[in-house]
Enzyme design. Structure first.
Site, PDB file in Angstrom:
ATOM      1  N   ASP A  29       0.836  -1.195   0.000  1.00 49.67           N
ATOM      2  CA  ASP A  29       0.000   0.000   0.000  1.00 49.67           C
ATOM      3  C   ASP A  29       0.872   1.246   0.000  1.00 49.67           C
ATOM      4  OD1 ASP A  29      -2.959   1.142   0.972  1.00 49.67           O
ATOM      5  OD2 ASP A  29      -1.272   2.294   1.773  1.00 49.67           O
ATOM      6  N   TYR A  78       3.013   9.914  -0.658  1.00 45.68           N
ATOM      7  CA  TYR A  78       4.155   9.341   0.053  1.00 45.68           C
ATOM      8  C   TYR A  78       5.476   9.590  -0.676  1.00 45.68           C
ATOM      9  CZ  TYR A  78       0.560   6.509   2.467  1.00 45.68           C
ATOM     10  OH  TYR A  78      -0.535   6.075   3.169  1.00 45.68           O
ATOM     11  N   LYS A 131      -2.915   5.887  -3.951  1.00 44.07           N
ATOM     12  CA  LYS A 131      -3.978   6.829  -3.576  1.00 44.07           C
ATOM     13  C   LYS A 131      -3.818   8.143  -4.327  1.00 44.07           C
ATOM     14  CE  LYS A 131      -3.611   4.862   1.029  1.00 44.07           C
ATOM     15  NZ  LYS A 131      -2.185   4.452   0.935  1.00 44.07           N
ATOM     16  N   HIS A 170      -7.345   9.862  -1.274  1.00 44.40           N
ATOM     17  CA  HIS A 170      -6.596   9.780  -0.019  1.00 44.40           C
ATOM     18  C   HIS A 170      -7.341  10.423   1.150  1.00 44.40           C
ATOM     19  CE1 HIS A 170      -2.150   9.430   1.438  1.00 44.40           C
ATOM     20  NE2 HIS A 170      -2.997   9.006   2.338  1.00 44.40           N
TER      21      HIS A 170
END
Length: 276
Positions: free
Chosen positions: A53, A58, A83, A113
């Site tokens: 994930d 990120y 996401k 997200h």
């Protein structure tokens, strides 16, 4: 398999669209792009994890893709989630960028997200991403029951997943019930409370009684509520430890003791306060 059911081997949840979400995944939130992320993902895949994930926010999709290629595990055997960062405008364009960074033709699950600028505006773009084959399933993250109801009413496809913080301490029972009513699978991020929950006296007592570690107990509690988990770690021994959750069961008394730790009063909200 029935929608919402866990598979017979206990290792996947059947989503409303028929796809199967592994009950255990590795989360890579706050893991920097580069060798640390590559190693964590590669170790997880070596240790039998089949769900990774990540997210556009990120900044480590490239490392996830590199680790997947280096692992030698066939692409079709690994469930990949990313996401959509809702500070951007177009879920389709951003999905295409994610696929390039990941080095894959399609992700398995694409989530909004968080509900920045409202819960519904990005959903048509998410549906287009699915229609174009950029992702097999679409869903949301950090959406409340009210947010989900709005998306379900406005869209032509109901989100397959709502990924939220969930643990015995964040037992969002009303949100879980709302998701179940809509056939939306709840998935737990930070099920260990980013490590905070491991030292709780009740968790440690249940773990000692079960002959397991506190991490095992917290993750198993989610699984027994039918909730897939994506614990994060960059340490091989912890990644290995977190995977040992399919060979034991918590008793009814253990589950009740853990249920009583909830600090959210069984809320239908995904967060106590938004960050956007």
């Amino acid at each position: 398999m029935t929608v919402g059911a866990v598979t017979a081997d206990g290792r996947a949840r059947v989503l409303a669209d028929g796809n199967q979400l592994p009950m255990l995944g590795l989360g890579v939130w706050q893991v920097p792009n580069g060798p640390v992320c590559v190693n964590a993902v590669r170790w997880a895949l070596e240790l039998g994890y089949r769900h990774i994930d990540t997210a556009q926010a990120y900044g480590n999709e490239e490392s996830v893709g590199r680790a997947l290629r280096d692992s030698g595990v066939p692409r079709e055997d690994v469930f990949i989630t990313t996401k959509f960062y809702p500070g951007h405008r177009d879920p389709v364009a951003e999905a295409e960028q994610s696929l390039r960074r990941l080095g894959v033709d399609q992700v398995d699950l694409y989530l909004i997200h968080w509900p920045q600028r409202g819960p519904t505006w990005a959903w048509p773009g998410m549906e287009r991403a699915r229609e174009r084959g950029l992702t097999r399933s679409i869903g949301v993250s950090n959406f409340s029951a009210a947010d989900l109801d709005k998306v379900a009413t406005a869209g032509t496809v109901v989100p397959a997943v709502n990924q939220v913080q969930f643990s015995p301490f964040e037992d969002r029972r009303a949100l879980l019930a709302a998701c179940e009513r809509l056939n939306v699978a709840v998935e737990a991020y930070s099920p260990l409370g980013t490590g905070r929950h491991l030292s709780d006296a009740t968790v440690r007592r249940v773990a000692q009684r079960a002959g397991r570690t506190p991490a095992h107990v917290l993750l198993r509690w989610c699984l027994q509520h039918g909730i897939p988990v994506i614990p994060k770690s960059t340490h091989r021994e912890r990644i290995a430890e977190n995977a040992q959750i399919f060979d034991f069961t918590l008793s009814g008394a253990d589950m009740a003791e853990l249920d009583a730790l909830d600090r959210t009063r069984g809320t239908d909200r995904a967060l106590e306060r938004g960050w956007w």
